[in-house]
Scaffold this motif. Structure first.
Motif, PDB file in Angstrom:
ATOM      1  N   ILE A 558       5.612 -10.817  -5.466  1.00 53.95           N
ATOM      2  CA  ILE A 558       5.701 -10.660  -4.003  1.00 53.95           C
ATOM      3  C   ILE A 558       4.492  -9.895  -3.479  1.00 53.95           C
ATOM      4  N   ALA A 559       4.108  -8.831  -4.185  1.00 55.66           N
ATOM      5  CA  ALA A 559       2.975  -8.014  -3.745  1.00 55.66           C
ATOM      6  C   ALA A 559       1.680  -8.817  -3.750  1.00 55.66           C
ATOM      7  N   ILE A 560       1.443  -9.548  -4.823  1.00 57.15           N
ATOM      8  CA  ILE A 560       0.192 -10.315  -4.945  1.00 57.15           C
ATOM      9  C   ILE A 560       0.163 -11.441  -3.916  1.00 57.15           C
ATOM     10  N   SER A 561       1.300 -12.134  -3.751  1.00 60.49           N
ATOM     11  CA  SER A 561       1.369 -13.204  -2.753  1.00 60.49           C
ATOM     12  C   SER A 561       1.204 -12.646  -1.339  1.00 60.49           C
ATOM     13  N   SER A 562       1.810 -11.483  -1.073  1.00 64.84           N
ATOM     14  CA  SER A 562       1.724 -10.882   0.257  1.00 64.84           C
ATOM     15  C   SER A 562       0.296 -10.462   0.580  1.00 64.84           C
ATOM     16  N   PRO A 573      -6.014  -6.332   2.817  1.00 62.00           N
ATOM     17  CA  PRO A 573      -4.777  -5.903   2.143  1.00 62.00           C
ATOM     18  C   PRO A 573      -4.910  -4.561   1.417  1.00 62.00           C
ATOM     19  N   ARG A 574      -4.069  -3.616   1.812  1.00 58.47           N
ATOM     20  CA  ARG A 574      -3.876  -2.359   1.086  1.00 58.47           C
ATOM     21  C   ARG A 574      -2.367  -2.242   0.878  1.00 58.47           C
ATOM     22  N   VAL A 575      -1.943  -2.415  -0.366  1.00 58.39           N
ATOM     23  CA  VAL A 575      -0.541  -2.688  -0.668  1.00 58.39           C
ATOM     24  C   VAL A 575       0.219  -1.411  -1.014  1.00 58.39           C
ATOM     25  N   ALA A 576       1.341  -1.196  -0.306  1.00 56.91           N
ATOM     26  CA  ALA A 576       2.238  -0.072  -0.596  1.00 56.91           C
ATOM     27  C   ALA A 576       3.510  -0.625  -1.223  1.00 56.91           C
ATOM     28  N   MET A 577       3.807  -0.212  -2.466  1.00 57.68           N
ATOM     29  CA  MET A 577       5.036  -0.603  -3.152  1.00 57.68           C
ATOM     30  C   MET A 577       6.095   0.454  -2.805  1.00 57.68           C
ATOM     31  N   LEU A 578       6.971   0.132  -1.887  1.00 56.26           N
ATOM     32  CA  LEU A 578       7.842   1.124  -1.266  1.00 56.26           C
ATOM     33  C   LEU A 578       9.036   1.513  -2.144  1.00 56.26           C
ATOM     34  N   SER A 579       9.388   2.794  -2.023  1.00 56.58           N
ATOM     35  CA  SER A 579      10.539   3.345  -2.738  1.00 56.58           C
ATOM     36  C   SER A 579      11.015   4.577  -1.977  1.00 56.58           C
ATOM     37  N   TYR A 580      12.134   5.144  -2.408  1.00 54.96           N
ATOM     38  CA  TYR A 580      12.585   6.393  -1.789  1.00 54.96           C
ATOM     39  C   TYR A 580      11.875   7.601  -2.366  1.00 54.96           C
ATOM     40  N   SER A 581      10.912   7.373  -3.258  1.00 55.42           N
ATOM     41  CA  SER A 581      10.173   8.452  -3.901  1.00 55.42           C
ATOM     42  C   SER A 581       8.679   8.128  -3.873  1.00 55.42           C
ATOM     43  N   THR A 582       7.853   9.176  -3.812  1.00 55.00           N
ATOM     44  CA  THR A 582       6.404   8.984  -3.794  1.00 55.00           C
ATOM     45  C   THR A 582       5.780   9.534  -5.066  1.00 55.00           C
ATOM     46  N   SER A 605      -3.981  -8.076 -10.930  1.00 63.49           N
ATOM     47  CA  SER A 605      -4.980  -8.144  -9.847  1.00 63.49           C
ATOM     48  C   SER A 605      -5.684  -6.799  -9.728  1.00 63.49           C
ATOM     49  N   PRO A 606      -6.567  -6.490 -10.693  1.00 62.33           N
ATOM     50  CA  PRO A 606      -7.190  -5.159 -10.711  1.00 62.33           C
ATOM     51  C   PRO A 606      -8.053  -4.873  -9.484  1.00 62.33           C
ATOM     52  N   GLU A 607      -8.480  -5.920  -8.761  1.00 62.24           N
ATOM     53  CA  GLU A 607      -9.323  -5.710  -7.573  1.00 62.24           C
ATOM     54  C   GLU A 607      -8.503  -5.286  -6.360  1.00 62.24           C
ATOM     55  N   LEU A 608      -7.184  -5.386  -6.432  1.00 59.20           N
ATOM     56  CA  LEU A 608      -6.326  -5.128  -5.291  1.00 59.20           C
ATOM     57  C   LEU A 608      -6.033  -3.637  -5.145  1.00 59.20           C
ATOM     58  N   LEU A 609      -6.162  -3.121  -3.930  1.00 60.36           N
ATOM     59  CA  LEU A 609      -5.788  -1.732  -3.651  1.00 60.36           C
ATOM     60  C   LEU A 609      -4.275  -1.657  -3.526  1.00 60.36           C
ATOM     61  N   VAL A 610      -3.622  -0.928  -4.429  1.00 60.57           N
ATOM     62  CA  VAL A 610      -2.170  -0.859  -4.452  1.00 60.57           C
ATOM     63  C   VAL A 610      -1.732   0.557  -4.791  1.00 60.57           C
ATOM     64  N   GLU A 611      -0.651   0.993  -4.185  1.00 57.97           N
ATOM     65  CA  GLU A 611      -0.095   2.313  -4.460  1.00 57.97           C
ATOM     66  C   GLU A 611       1.423   2.204  -4.565  1.00 57.97           C
ATOM     67  N   GLY A 612       2.008   2.847  -5.577  1.00 58.78           N
ATOM     68  CA  GLY A 612       3.452   2.831  -5.707  1.00 58.78           C
ATOM     69  C   GLY A 612       3.905   3.609  -6.933  1.00 58.78           C
ATOM     70  N   PRO A 613       5.126   4.076  -6.893  1.00 56.47           N
ATOM     71  CA  PRO A 613       6.033   4.049  -5.748  1.00 56.47           C
ATOM     72  C   PRO A 613       5.570   4.993  -4.638  1.00 56.47           C
ATOM     73  N   ILE A 614       5.876   4.586  -3.396  1.00 53.48           N
ATOM     74  CA  ILE A 614       5.455   5.387  -2.246  1.00 53.48           C
ATOM     75  C   ILE A 614       6.470   5.225  -1.119  1.00 53.48           C
ATOM     76  N   GLN A 615       6.763   6.297  -0.414  1.00 55.62           N
ATOM     77  CA  GLN A 615       7.667   6.236   0.723  1.00 55.62           C
ATOM     78  C   GLN A 615       6.936   5.693   1.952  1.00 55.62           C
ATOM     79  N   TYR A 616       7.710   5.147   2.890  1.00 52.48           N
ATOM     80  CA  TYR A 616       7.105   4.489   4.048  1.00 52.48           C
ATOM     81  C   TYR A 616       6.232   5.446   4.843  1.00 52.48           C
ATOM     82  N   ASP A 617       6.701   6.682   5.047  1.00 48.51           N
ATOM     83  CA  ASP A 617       5.908   7.605   5.865  1.00 48.51           C
ATOM     84  C   ASP A 617       4.588   7.949   5.206  1.00 48.51           C
ATOM     85  N   ALA A 618       4.583   8.075   3.875  1.00 50.55           N
ATOM     86  CA  ALA A 618       3.340   8.368   3.164  1.00 50.55           C
ATOM     87  C   ALA A 618       2.398   7.172   3.185  1.00 50.55           C
TER      88      ALA A 618
END
Length: 702
Positions: A558-562, A573-582, A605-618
C-alpha cells in the motif's frame, strides 16, 4: 495589490457574462484568491444575475453586497460622487484578493458622458486594464430570437474596434486585450487581422464563434417571461434551450409539418387537439423534438384531456399563461438566454468555448500572476482536468441509466477531458440526454448485450477463468453484466479505463478487475487512496476503502503504491506509516506490524522517503516532529499517510473531509494493470468528473 481586469463593451448583448466567467475560471487556475466586482448595478433591490453567476463559482470568497459599487441612479444623480464610491468599494475587495475580475455595466445609456466612456473612466481610476468585448453579430434583439441576425463582416468588427479603442484612449484607459464574441465561424482569422489593424499597439486578440444555445432562452426563462405556471411535464427539463418558436394558430395537420427542432410551441389553450398532436409527434421520434409547450388564454384544460395527458406520460414541460397569442409570442421572442449557475450544460458550453478559443496561459501571464506556492482544491481540480485533456483517453462508463453519469459525461465531453463510451440502450440514453438538455453526440454508446462483443468477451473470459471451470455459456452470461462488460473493454484495449459504482457496490465494480485485469508485476494487492485537497495542499491517504486489516507485507505494498500514485499527481511522496506510537516509544502487535512494514518498504524501495511507526501529529506538524523525531526527513512534512487498517483510514479521511472542509477525491484504486475506479453511490456530478479525469491520467501513465 491585486492584479485586475476590467471587462467592458461598447454595446449591449455581447455575451460579456460568458467572457467574465471564462476569465474568472482561468485566473482561479493560477491563484487561490480571486474576487469579482460590479462597479454599477441596476439596483440594490433587484439581484444582478451576472454577479450572482460569478459568485456561485467555486472558490470566490465574497458576499454579494460587498461586490457592488453603486447603482445606475447613483451615476445619473452624481457621476463624480459615484466614481469615488466605486473606487473606495473596489479597494476593499482588492485588499482581500490576489486578482479581481471587474465586470462593467450593461449597455443602457445611464450616464453622460456615454456609458462606455464612463466605464473607461472607472477602469482608469481603478488602475485596471480593459478587456474589451466586441460583438460579431448585429444587435437586433427581437430578430435575434427568430434566428435572423446577421454576422458582422471583419471590416465591420474592425470599425467597431477602432471606435471603441479611440474612446478608451480618450479616457486614458489601458487596453489589456480584445475578445470578439459571437463571431461568424467562417471569418475568425479575418476578424483577428481586422482588429489588429485597428490597434496602435499589439495587444492580444481572441475571437469566439457564435453558439446559438448560449443566447437562446431556456424554457424556465420563457416561463418567467410569460408569467406562466408549469402544469405538466418534468421540472428538470426547464433548463433546456428553445432555439425557435412555433405559433400554432392553425389546424393540427398544418401545425405538425411546421414543427422545428428544439422549439417551443405556443398553442391556444382551447385547441386541445393541437396540444395532443404536438405531444404525440414529440414522443413518436419521427418529428422534430420540442422543448416546451405554452398554452395561452384563460382556459382550463378539460378533465378528459388531463386524463389523456396523464396517460401519455410525456415529460415535455407544459406552461399555462393567461396572455393572448400575440402577447405570448412577443414575450417569448423577447426572452434572452442567460448564463446561470443552475444550468450546468450551458455553463459547461460557455467555459468550453472560452477555453477552446482564448489562450488561457497567455491571459494569466498578461495579467501578471506568478505561479502560486499553495494548491487549493479548485486549483488541483483544474490541474486534473488540464492533464487529462492533454492526452485524451477513452473511459467506459457502465451506468448509462443514471442521470448523474449522463450529466457528468456531457461536462467531460464539452470540456474535452476524455473520450467516452457509455453502456446502455442507445435510443434510451440519447432520448434521456435530449430530455435533460445535454449533448452526448460525441459519446459512443454500446449495449452490453451486443452479440458481436458478447461473443468476443465470452471467449476471452472463458479462457481467463478456465482454471475455475467456467464454461463458454457461463462466460456469455457473466460478461453481459455491465461491470464485467466494461472491464473486458479495458482488458482488450477497447477502452483505456473504467469508472463505475454510482449505482453499484464497490465489490460489484472491482471484483471483475481482480479476475480479469490482475495486479501489476511486483504488487500483490489492490488498494486505494483518497487525494485529500486541503486549503493549501494535497495529501494522499491510503488505504481507506479496500483492505480491512492489512498484513505487514500488504501495508508495504500500500505504501509503495500510494507513493507512486502521489507522483502521478504531482505530489512529492514522503511516506508516514501511521501508528499510535512514534519511533521506538511503543510496542505491541499493532505497532510491530507497522514497524515491519516500514522495514519492507525501505528494503523494496530504498529511494523512498519513509518514516514509521509514526503518529499523525508527528507526521503532519513541524513543531511536534521537532520534539519527537527531530532528524527525520518525513516527520512534520509527510504527504502520503498510510493507515494501519481500514477502520482507522476510513474514519480519518471522513473526519478530515467534514471537519476541515477538505475535498476528498476517490477512492482511487491502485495496483491494477489498467485503471479501474470506483464511485460512491452518493457521488455528485463533480465527483464523477474528477474520477474520470484521474482515471484518464492513470491511463496516460500506464
Amino acid at each position: 495589490m491585486a492584479q485586475s481586469i476590467y471587462i467592458t463593451s461598447a454595446e449591449g448583448h455581447t455575451g460579456k457574462s460568458t467572457i467574465a466567467l471564462g476569465v474568472l475560471d482561468a485566473l482561479m487556475r493560477a491563484t487561490p484568491r480571486v474576487g469579482v466586482f460590479r462597479p454599477i448595478a441596476r439596483s440594490t433591490e433587484e439581484r444582478d444575475h451576472v454577479l450572482e453567476l460569478l459568485l456561485a463559482h467555486d472558490g470566490v470568497p465574497l458576499e454579494y453586497d460587498e461586490c457592488i459599487g453603486v447603482t445606475y441612479d447613483d451615476v445619473r444623480d452624481h457621476p463624480e460622487h459615484a466614481l469615488a464610491t466605486i473606487v473606495a468599494r473596489f479597494k476593499a475587495i482588492e485588499a482581500q484578493c490576489d486578482a479581481v475580475v471587474i465586470v462593467g455595466s450593461d449597455y443602457t445609456d445611464v450616464a453622460s458622458p456615454a456609458e462606455f466612456g464612463f466605464n473607461a473612466r472607472i477602469a482608469a481610476n481603478l488602475g485596471a486594464p480593459v478587456l474589451l468585448v466586441l460583438s460579431g453579430r448585429d444587435q437586433q434583439r427581437q430578430a435575434e430570437q427568430l434566428g435572423t441576425t446577421t454576422a458582422r463582416t471583419a471590416a465591420q468588427v474592425g470599425q467597431s474596434a477602432s471606435l471603441s479603442l479611440a474612446e478608451l484612449t480618450a479616457e486614458r484607459a489601458e487596453l489589456f486585450a480584445v475578445i470578439v464574441n459571437r463571431a461568424d465561424p467562417e471569418r475568425l482569422d479575418d476578424i483577428v487581422h481586422a482588429v489588429h489593424a485597428a490597434q496602435s499597439t499589439e495587444t492580444p486578440v481572441w475571437v469566439i464563434p457564435e453558439d446559438r444555445t448560449l443566447v437562446a432562452p431556456s424554457v424556465r426563462g420563457i416561463l418567467a417571461a410569460v408569467d406562466g405556471r408549469l402544469i405538466k411535464g418534468d421540472q428538470e427539463l426547464l433548463t433546456r434551450e428553445a432555439l425557435s418558436v412555433v405559433v400554432a394558430g392553425m389546424s393540427m395537420v398544418n401545425v405538425l409539418p411546421r414543427l422545428t427542432e428544439d422549439s417551443v410551441v405556443v398553442i391556444p389553450a382551447d385547441r386541445t387537439e393541437v396540444l395532443l398532436a404536438t405531444l404525440l409527434a414529440d414522443a413518436s421520434g419521427t418529428f422534430p423534438r420540442v422543448v416546451g409547450v405554452i398554452l395561452n388564454g384563460p382556459f382550463e384544460l378539460p378533465e378528459p384531456i388531463t386524463r389523456l395527458l396523464d396517460g401519455l406520460s410525456s415529460t415535455v414541460p407544459i406552461i399555462a399563461t393567461d396572455l393572448g397569442t400575440f402577447d405570448t409570442a412577443i414575450r417569448v421572442m423577447s426572452a434572452r438566454g442567460r448564463l446561470a449557475a443552475d444550468s450546468r450544460a450551458r455553463y459547461d458550453r460557455a467555459l468550453a468555448l472560452f477555453q477552446a478559443h482564448v489562450d488561457v496561459p497567455e491571459l494569466t501571464t498578461q495579467v501578471g500572476l506568478a505561479e502560486a506556492s499553495v494548491v487549493t482544491p479548485l486549483m488541483f481540480e483544474y490541474d486534473l482536468i488540464e492533464r487529462a485533456r492533454q492526452d485524451r483517453k477513452r473511459i467506459v462508463l457502465p451506468e448509462g441509466g443514471d442521470d448523474r453519469i449522463l450529466r457528468a459525461a456531457a461536462t467531460l465531453l464539452a470540456r474535452n477531458v476524455a473520450d467516452l463510451t457509455i453502456l446502455g440502450d442507445d435510443t434510451e440514453i440519447r432520448s434521456r440526454a435530449t430530455e435533460l438538455g445535454i449533448d452526448l453526440s460525441a459519446a459512443q454508446i454500446l449495449s452490453p448485450t451486443d452479440p458481436v462483443l458478447v461473443e468476443r468477451f465470452a471467449a476471452e473470459y472463458a479462457r481467463l477463468r478456465a482454471h475455475k471451470g467456467i464454461t463458454l455459456a457461463q462466460a456469455a452470461d457473466t460478461v453481459t453484466d455491465v461491470s464485467y462488460f466494461g472491464t473486458m473493454m479495458v482488458h482488450l484495449g477497447l477502452a483505456d479505463g473504467m469508472v463505475s459504482g454510482a449505482a453499484h457496490t464497490t465489490a460489484h465494480t472491482i471484483r471483475p478487475s481482480f479476475e480479469i485485469i490482475k495486479t501489476k508485476p511486483g504488487v500483490n494487492v489492490v488498494s486505494s487512496v483518497f487525494l485529500m485537497a486541503l486549503a493549501d495542499r494535497v495529501l494522499v491517504y491510503g488505504d481507506c476503502a479496500v483492505i480491512p486489516d492489512p498484513t505487514s507485507e500488504q501495508l508495504a505494498d500500500i505504501a509503495i503504491s500510494s507513493a507512486a500514485t502521489a507522483k502521478q499527481f504531482g505530489i512529492d511522496p514522503r511516506v508516514a506509516m501511521l501508528s499510535y506510537s512514534t519511533g521506538e516509544s511503543g510496542s505491541g502487535a499493532d505497532v510491530d506490524k507497522v514497524r515491519a512494514a516500514t522495514a519492507l518498504v525501505r528494503e523494496r524501495s530504498p529511494e523512498l522517503l519513509v518514516e514509521g511507526p509514526i503518529q499523525y501529529d508527528a507526521a503532519a506538524d513541524v513543531a511536534v516532529a521537532r520534539a519527537k523525531l527531530p532528524d527525520s526527513a518525513v516527520a512534520g512534512r509527510a504527504t502520503v499517510f498510510v493507515f494501519p487498517d481500514l477502520n482507522t483510514g476510513n474514519n480519518t479521511y471522513k473526519a478530515v473531509q467534514r471537519s476541515a472542509g477538505a475535498l476528498a477525491i476517490g477512492p482511487v484504486l491502485q495496483g491494477l494493470n489498467k485503471p479501474i475506479n470506483d464511485l460512491s453511490r452518493g457521488a455528485l456530478v463533480e465527483d464523477i468528473v474528477n474520477t474520470v479525469a484521474i482515471t484518464a491520467i492513470q491511463a496516460q501513465e500506464a
